[in-house]
Design a protein around this motif. Structure first.
Motif, PDB file in Angstrom:
ATOM      1  N   MET A   1      -1.322  14.025   3.853  1.00  0.00           N
ATOM      2  CA  MET A   1      -0.067  13.294   3.680  1.00  0.00           C
ATOM      3  C   MET A   1       0.592  13.047   5.026  1.00  0.00           C
ATOM      4  N   VAL A   2       0.320  13.931   5.963  1.00  0.00           N
ATOM      5  CA  VAL A   2       0.706  13.744   7.361  1.00  0.00           C
ATOM      6  C   VAL A   2      -0.531  14.026   8.214  1.00  0.00           C
TER       7      VAL A   2
ATOM      8  N   ASN B   1      -8.005   9.181  13.185  1.00  0.00           N
ATOM      9  CA  ASN B   1      -6.650   9.021  12.669  1.00  0.00           C
ATOM     10  C   ASN B   1      -6.694   8.007  11.540  1.00  0.00           C
ATOM     11  N   GLY B   2      -6.073   8.342  10.455  1.00  0.00           N
ATOM     12  CA  GLY B   2      -6.011   7.366   9.368  1.00  0.00           C
ATOM     13  C   GLY B   2      -5.848   8.025   8.031  1.00  0.00           C
ATOM     14  N   ARG B   3      -5.262   7.300   7.112  1.00  0.00           N
ATOM     15  CA  ARG B   3      -5.036   7.784   5.763  1.00  0.00           C
ATOM     16  C   ARG B   3      -5.916   7.035   4.829  1.00  0.00           C
TER      17      ARG B   3
ATOM     18  N   PRO C   1       5.404  10.786   4.053  1.00  0.00           N
ATOM     19  CA  PRO C   1       6.154   9.852   4.907  1.00  0.00           C
ATOM     20  C   PRO C   1       5.245   8.728   5.394  1.00  0.00           C
ATOM     21  N   PRO C   2       5.827   7.670   5.935  1.00  0.00           N
ATOM     22  CA  PRO C   2       4.985   6.640   6.550  1.00  0.00           C
ATOM     23  C   PRO C   2       4.148   7.266   7.662  1.00  0.00           C
ATOM     24  N   ARG C   3       2.947   6.767   7.817  1.00  0.00           N
ATOM     25  CA  ARG C   3       2.038   7.311   8.837  1.00  0.00           C
ATOM     26  C   ARG C   3       2.619   7.064  10.225  1.00  0.00           C
TER      27      ARG C   3
ATOM     28  N   LEU D   1       1.015  22.044   2.895  1.00  0.00           N
ATOM     29  CA  LEU D   1       0.257  21.273   1.909  1.00  0.00           C
ATOM     30  C   LEU D   1       0.110  19.827   2.376  1.00  0.00           C
ATOM     31  N   MET D   2       1.183  19.255   2.886  1.00  0.00           N
ATOM     32  CA  MET D   2       1.141  17.871   3.373  1.00  0.00           C
ATOM     33  C   MET D   2       0.131  17.731   4.520  1.00  0.00           C
TER      34      MET D   2
END
Length: 189
Positions: A175-176, A187-189, A126-128, A169-170
């Motif tokens: 992914m989250v 925080n960050g992807r 999903p969007p962060r 898993l996410m």
């Protein structure tokens, strides 16, 4: 072994251990890509079903050795002798259904038509979220995205991949971001 950093409340070890803390600080919620790397995490999440994650973390080196580093090409070729070898290995969780599922899932990875495991799994991210949750009670166990991921994986022949496993898993692969707002992990992807 305290370092005075604020962590998510589950990242607490027994005295003298740092396995949960190390996993929390260096892996959980960090972005992970790669076919075999994601296959390993998917497999370990399946093995964790009904068990403590700590059990799986402690057995992870043995799992990696037993499953040839979770190399999809190798695991997909496993036969009856390999299943017997795995069932006799006291270093891993010896559950025949889960072992069969991991082998079948490796074959399903190789049978993905027109996509790869990395792209497929990350397509459900999903969007962060702009902000992290304030407490663990707010963290879901299942989301619409994890339900959709599990459904698509099952449609493609994967097993032991329900919505809760998909959400775990996410979380594990970034992914989250379910680190709490007070957690020191960036925080960050």
């Amino acid at each position: 072994m305290s370092d005075d950093r604020e962590r998510c409340p589950w990242a607490v070890d027994r005295p003298g251990e740092t396995i949960y803390r190390d996993y929390h600080d260096t892996e959980w919620g960090r972005v992970l890509h790669g076919r075999d790397e994601l296959f390993e995490r998917l497999s370990l999440e399946a093995f964790q079903s009904g068990l403590s994650w700590l059990t799986i973390l402690r057995k992870r080196p043995a799992f990696r050795a037993a499953f040839d580093g979770f190399d999809v090409d190798v695991v997909a070729r496993y036969g009856d002798d390999d299943v017997a070898r795995l069932m006799a290995n006291p270093g891993i969780v010896r559950n025949r259904r889960k072992i069969d599922a991991v082998i079948g899932n490796a074959r399903a990875v190789l049978a993905l038509d027109g996509t790869d495991l990395d792209s497929l799994l990350w397509s459900f991210a999903p969007p962060r979220r702009a902000r992290r949750f304030a407490n663990t009670d707010a963290i879901p166990a299942v989301t619409g995205e994890s339900t959709a991921m599990a459904g698509e994986l099952r449609r493609r022949g994967f097993r032991f991949v329900g919505p809760t496993t998909a959400y775990a898993l996410m979380q594990a692969t970034g992914m989250v971001d379910d680190h709490l707002a007070t957690c020191w992990v960036p925080n960050g992807r």
